[in-house]
Motif scaffolding. Structure first.
Motif, short mmCIF file in Angstrom:
data_model
loop_
_atom_site.label_atom_id
_atom_site.label_comp_id
_atom_site.label_asym_id
_atom_site.label_seq_id
_atom_site.Cartn_x
_atom_site.Cartn_y
_atom_site.Cartn_z
N PRO A 24 44.84 52.08 -13.11
CA PRO A 24 44.11 51.60 -11.94
C PRO A 24 45.04 51.27 -10.77
O PRO A 24 46.17 50.82 -10.98
CB PRO A 24 43.40 50.35 -12.45
CG PRO A 24 44.21 49.91 -13.61
CD PRO A 24 44.84 51.13 -14.20
N GLU A 25 44.55 51.51 -9.56
CA GLU A 25 45.32 51.15 -8.38
C GLU A 25 45.20 49.66 -8.10
O GLU A 25 46.15 49.04 -7.63
CB GLU A 25 44.84 51.96 -7.18
CG GLU A 25 45.18 53.44 -7.30
CD GLU A 25 44.75 54.23 -6.11
OE1 GLU A 25 44.71 53.68 -4.99
OE2 GLU A 25 44.45 55.42 -6.29
N MET A 26 44.04 49.10 -8.36
CA MET A 26 43.81 47.67 -8.15
C MET A 26 43.34 47.07 -9.48
O MET A 26 42.55 47.67 -10.19
CB MET A 26 42.73 47.45 -7.09
CG MET A 26 43.14 47.88 -5.69
SD MET A 26 44.33 46.77 -4.96
CE MET A 26 43.37 45.28 -4.79
N LEU A 27 43.82 45.87 -9.76
CA LEU A 27 43.42 45.17 -10.97
C LEU A 27 42.49 44.01 -10.63
O LEU A 27 42.63 43.41 -9.56
CB LEU A 27 44.65 44.62 -11.69
CG LEU A 27 45.57 45.65 -12.32
CD1 LEU A 27 46.82 44.97 -12.84
CD2 LEU A 27 44.87 46.38 -13.43
N PRO A 28 41.59 43.69 -11.54
CA PRO A 28 40.77 42.49 -11.33
C PRO A 28 41.67 41.27 -11.24
O PRO A 28 42.75 41.23 -11.83
CB PRO A 28 39.87 42.42 -12.57
CG PRO A 28 40.02 43.71 -13.27
CD PRO A 28 41.27 44.36 -12.80
N GLU A 29 41.22 40.26 -10.55
CA GLU A 29 42.01 39.04 -10.36
C GLU A 29 42.39 38.40 -11.70
O GLU A 29 43.45 37.82 -11.85
CB GLU A 29 41.23 38.05 -9.51
CG GLU A 29 42.04 36.85 -9.09
CD GLU A 29 41.25 35.95 -8.15
OE1 GLU A 29 41.24 34.73 -8.41
OE2 GLU A 29 40.66 36.46 -7.19
N GLN A 30 41.51 38.50 -12.69
CA GLN A 30 41.73 37.86 -13.99
C GLN A 30 42.34 38.82 -15.02
O GLN A 30 42.22 38.59 -16.21
CB GLN A 30 40.42 37.27 -14.52
CG GLN A 30 39.37 38.28 -14.91
CD GLN A 30 38.57 38.87 -13.75
OE1 GLN A 30 38.89 38.66 -12.59
NE2 GLN A 30 37.55 39.63 -14.05
#
Length: 169
Positions: A24-30
């Motif tokens: 993934p390019e962006m990860l969830p905050e958690q």
């Protein structure tokens, strides 16, 4: 939603990596990253590790919260190294880690993998929006991971950015 699958990749250092899903390019905050590494495994340990890894890989396909995974391995001079990185949405990793095939594998590995000939590293930490490369995982584990030298705990984990020892997986 696209079905995740395992795909092989040859690394520049000659090792091989199996990748589950798309990085993934962006990860969830958690998001949490879980890392493991075993070094110096003999041929019998490598065989057992491979069988157990195949079983765990099947469990990973069904694991809720698993975002991405990489399994890396190399064999040099009849000794093997194995490394895993899994990325989880939230704290769903402990349920996966402690149950079913992986739970059994952890108990079994303690007996077969933590031997005088091995060095083992473990670390779980908050992802902080970045996913390390295979080489970076090795460096992170050697610097911050819980470390067993010859089956004896030599250092507790101190995840990046904490500056203190914390209980880790």
């Amino acid at each position: 939603m696209k079905q995740k699958k395992w795909t092989p990749k040859k690394e520049l250092d000659g090792s091989n990596t199996l990748i589950f899903g798309d990085k993934p390019e962006m990860l969830p905050e958690q998001a949490y990253i879980s890392l493991t590494r075993g070094e110096g495994l003999n041929l019998i340990q490598l065989f057992i590790n491979q069988v157990m890894t195949l079983l765990v890989m099947n469990q990973m396909k069904k694991a809720p919260g698993l975002i991405y995974a990489e399994l890396n391995g190399e064999l040099k001079e009849w000794k093997g190294n194995g490394q895993t990185m899994t990325i989880w949405d939230g704290k769903q990793m402990p349920k996966f880690r402690n149950h079913n095939t992986h739970g059994f594998a952890m108990k079994f590995f303690t007996w077969i993998i933590h031997r005088k000939n091995t060095k083992n590293y473990y670390l779980t930490y908050s992802a902080k929006e970045t996913i390390p490369s295979v080489a970076e995982v090795k460096d992170i584990l050697k610097q911050y991971g819980k470390f067993y030298d010859g089956g004896v705990l030599a250092r507790k984990a101190a995840p990046p950015g904490t500056g203190e020892d914390k209980k880790s997986s």
